[in-house]
Design a protein around this motif. Sequence first.
Motif, PDB file in Angstrom:
ATOM      1  N   PHE A 244      33.426  48.515  96.140  1.00 28.12           N
ATOM      2  CA  PHE A 244      32.255  49.383  96.069  1.00 28.12           C
ATOM      3  C   PHE A 244      32.755  50.744  95.596  1.00 28.12           C
ATOM      4  O   PHE A 244      33.807  51.210  96.067  1.00 28.12           O
ATOM      5  CB  PHE A 244      31.571  49.526  97.433  1.00 28.12           C
ATOM      6  N   PRO A 245      32.056  51.390  94.669  1.00 22.96           N
ATOM      7  CA  PRO A 245      32.566  52.639  94.097  1.00 22.96           C
ATOM      8  C   PRO A 245      32.666  53.787  95.087  1.00 22.96           C
ATOM      9  O   PRO A 245      33.435  54.726  94.871  1.00 22.96           O
ATOM     10  CB  PRO A 245      31.556  52.952  92.988  1.00 22.96           C
ATOM     11  N   PHE A 246      31.936  53.720  96.205  1.00 20.48           N
ATOM     12  CA  PHE A 246      31.930  54.851  97.138  1.00 20.48           C
ATOM     13  C   PHE A 246      32.772  54.605  98.384  1.00 20.48           C
ATOM     14  O   PHE A 246      32.799  55.428  99.279  1.00 20.48           O
ATOM     15  CB  PHE A 246      30.491  55.212  97.540  1.00 20.48           C
ATOM     16  N   THR A 247      33.444  53.473  98.468  1.00 17.37           N
ATOM     17  CA  THR A 247      34.370  53.220  99.577  1.00 17.37           C
ATOM     18  C   THR A 247      35.685  52.689  99.035  1.00 17.37           C
ATOM     19  O   THR A 247      35.732  51.992  98.022  1.00 17.37           O
ATOM     20  CB  THR A 247      33.782  52.193 100.574  1.00 17.37           C
ATOM     21  N   GLU A 248      36.769  53.045  99.735  1.00 14.63           N
ATOM     22  CA  GLU A 248      38.103  52.566  99.346  1.00 14.63           C
ATOM     23  C   GLU A 248      39.046  52.676 100.554  1.00 14.63           C
ATOM     24  O   GLU A 248      39.293  53.780 101.043  1.00 14.63           O
ATOM     25  CB  GLU A 248      38.644  53.400  98.183  1.00 14.63           C
ATOM     26  N   PRO A 249      39.541  51.549 101.079  1.00 10.48           N
ATOM     27  CA  PRO A 249      39.288  50.177 100.626  1.00 10.48           C
ATOM     28  C   PRO A 249      37.891  49.701 101.020  1.00 10.48           C
ATOM     29  O   PRO A 249      37.258  50.272 101.897  1.00 10.48           O
ATOM     30  CB  PRO A 249      40.373  49.382 101.343  1.00 10.48           C
ATOM     31  N   SER A 250      37.450  48.621 100.374  1.00 13.01           N
ATOM     32  CA  SER A 250      36.129  48.041 100.623  1.00 13.01           C
ATOM     33  C   SER A 250      36.272  46.586 101.049  1.00 13.01           C
ATOM     34  O   SER A 250      37.281  45.936 100.746  1.00 13.01           O
ATOM     35  CB  SER A 250      35.262  48.116  99.365  1.00 13.01           C
ATOM     36  N   ALA A 251      35.251  46.083 101.740  1.00 13.55           N
ATOM     37  CA  ALA A 251      35.320  44.704 102.229  1.00 13.55           C
ATOM     38  C   ALA A 251      33.921  44.126 102.377  1.00 13.55           C
ATOM     39  O   ALA A 251      32.940  44.856 102.566  1.00 13.55           O
ATOM     40  CB  ALA A 251      36.053  44.647 103.558  1.00 13.55           C
ATOM     41  N   GLU A 252      33.844  42.810 102.283  1.00 14.99           N
ATOM     42  CA  GLU A 252      32.644  42.061 102.642  1.00 14.99           C
ATOM     43  C   GLU A 252      32.855  41.522 104.050  1.00 14.99           C
ATOM     44  O   GLU A 252      33.951  41.083 104.405  1.00 14.99           O
ATOM     45  CB  GLU A 252      32.407  40.891 101.678  1.00 14.99           C
ATOM     46  N   VAL A 253      31.802  41.540 104.858  1.00 14.85           N
ATOM     47  CA  VAL A 253      31.900  41.088 106.242  1.00 14.85           C
ATOM     48  C   VAL A 253      31.244  39.721 106.367  1.00 14.85           C
ATOM     49  O   VAL A 253      30.087  39.540 105.992  1.00 14.85           O
ATOM     50  CB  VAL A 253      31.222  42.091 107.196  1.00 14.85           C
ATOM     51  N   ASP A 254      31.998  38.763 106.903  1.00 11.23           N
ATOM     52  CA  ASP A 254      31.475  37.426 107.186  1.00 11.23           C
ATOM     53  C   ASP A 254      31.488  37.201 108.688  1.00 11.23           C
ATOM     54  O   ASP A 254      32.401  37.646 109.394  1.00 11.23           O
ATOM     55  CB  ASP A 254      32.340  36.342 106.524  1.00 11.23           C
ATOM     56  N   VAL A 255      30.471  36.524 109.169  1.00  9.49           N
ATOM     57  CA  VAL A 255      30.439  36.117 110.568  1.00  9.49           C
ATOM     58  C   VAL A 255      30.549  34.597 110.609  1.00  9.49           C
ATOM     59  O   VAL A 255      30.017  33.898 109.751  1.00  9.49           O
ATOM     60  CB  VAL A 255      29.146  36.602 111.259  1.00  9.49           C
ATOM     61  N   TYR A 256      31.292  34.089 111.612  1.00 12.40           N
ATOM     62  CA  TYR A 256      31.443  32.637 111.722  1.00 12.40           C
ATOM     63  C   TYR A 256      30.196  32.075 112.384  1.00 12.40           C
ATOM     64  O   TYR A 256      29.967  32.242 113.576  1.00 12.40           O
ATOM     65  CB  TYR A 256      32.677  32.252 112.517  1.00 12.40           C
ATOM     66  N   TRP A 257      29.385  31.379 111.577  1.00  9.23           N
ATOM     67  CA  TRP A 257      28.110  30.854 112.029  1.00  9.23           C
ATOM     68  C   TRP A 257      28.259  29.507 112.728  1.00  9.23           C
ATOM     69  O   TRP A 257      27.488  29.160 113.607  1.00  9.23           O
ATOM     70  CB  TRP A 257      27.179  30.720 110.822  1.00  9.23           C
TER      71      TRP A 257
END
Length: 336
Positions: A244-257
Amino acid sequence: MLEKIDELLLQVQSFKANSPEELEQFRIQYNGKKGILNDLFAQFKSVPAQEKKEFGLRLNTLKQAVAQKLESSKATESAQNDADFKDLTRPSYPRPLGSRHPISLVRNRILEIFQSIGFSIADGPEIEDDWHNFSALNMPEYHPARDMQDTFFIETNPDILLRTHTSSVQIRYMEQNQPPMRILSPGRVFRNEAISSRSHCIFHQIEGLYIDENVSFADLKQTLQFFTTELFGKSKIRLRPSYFPFTEPSAEVDVYWGLETETDYRITKGTGWLEIMGCGMVDPAVLENVGIDSNRYSGYAFGMGIERIVMLLYQMGDIRMFFENDKRMLEQFKAL
């Protein structure tokens, strides 16, 4: 002519309305645009000069009688309604309960969770300028990240647009306040996307921001861990590197369903993991753009689409249902 007015006066005085419809018909008959009074006043100019005075007096008497009859009839009707209402022996009318929209239910729950750990609510305009929506967020003109969001621009002024995310609220808040700050910015956003069962040109976001001294990625992960446990009842999460251009480092969050049911296999594509939001550490350039010393302060940000969370929690397969105002769908949430 005078005899006709006297006859009409007797009719008015003896009239009694048995229903609101009859009263309205009486009003139209005498006071309507093509009613009796207008017709009589139109005939006044043809009355012989010696009879004009007497004709005018009787015509005004008729007009006043009509007005008094309408007023007294309305008062009688109102009194009857009041009497009916005050009759405590009458059975109550069935009053159907309204229901909250599922987006409102989930939005309020998410806000409650984050407010319990110190976040406050910040709001901002839906019609934004280029600086707050793009440039201040580390996306200057011609930056390729702008292509990630198909934007609705105002035709007469290309610097004005419908906001594509609620990050613009964070920029406005940081411009007017100094750290420490811990805010949520919920709201409606707009993107020029084709409408389908999985996407819409209008949707809702909640974005969070925490700026203070010595804020770390570990703080971000613990906050998200608390949130997913409270909302989903599932505490196992993972963070995958992203951009993401406005965060560094950036991440996607996954939840274990999980993979306990056939639905679980379908919504997680057989992996058991479900993506729910993006996050990252606020880029120092963003802090400098709003006048915050990036050498002293750091922070994290996260954002999620509310519709996606609602679809997960209530197992709804079509995002268009949220915008069609189908009462059959809304009635399912009466008890919530």
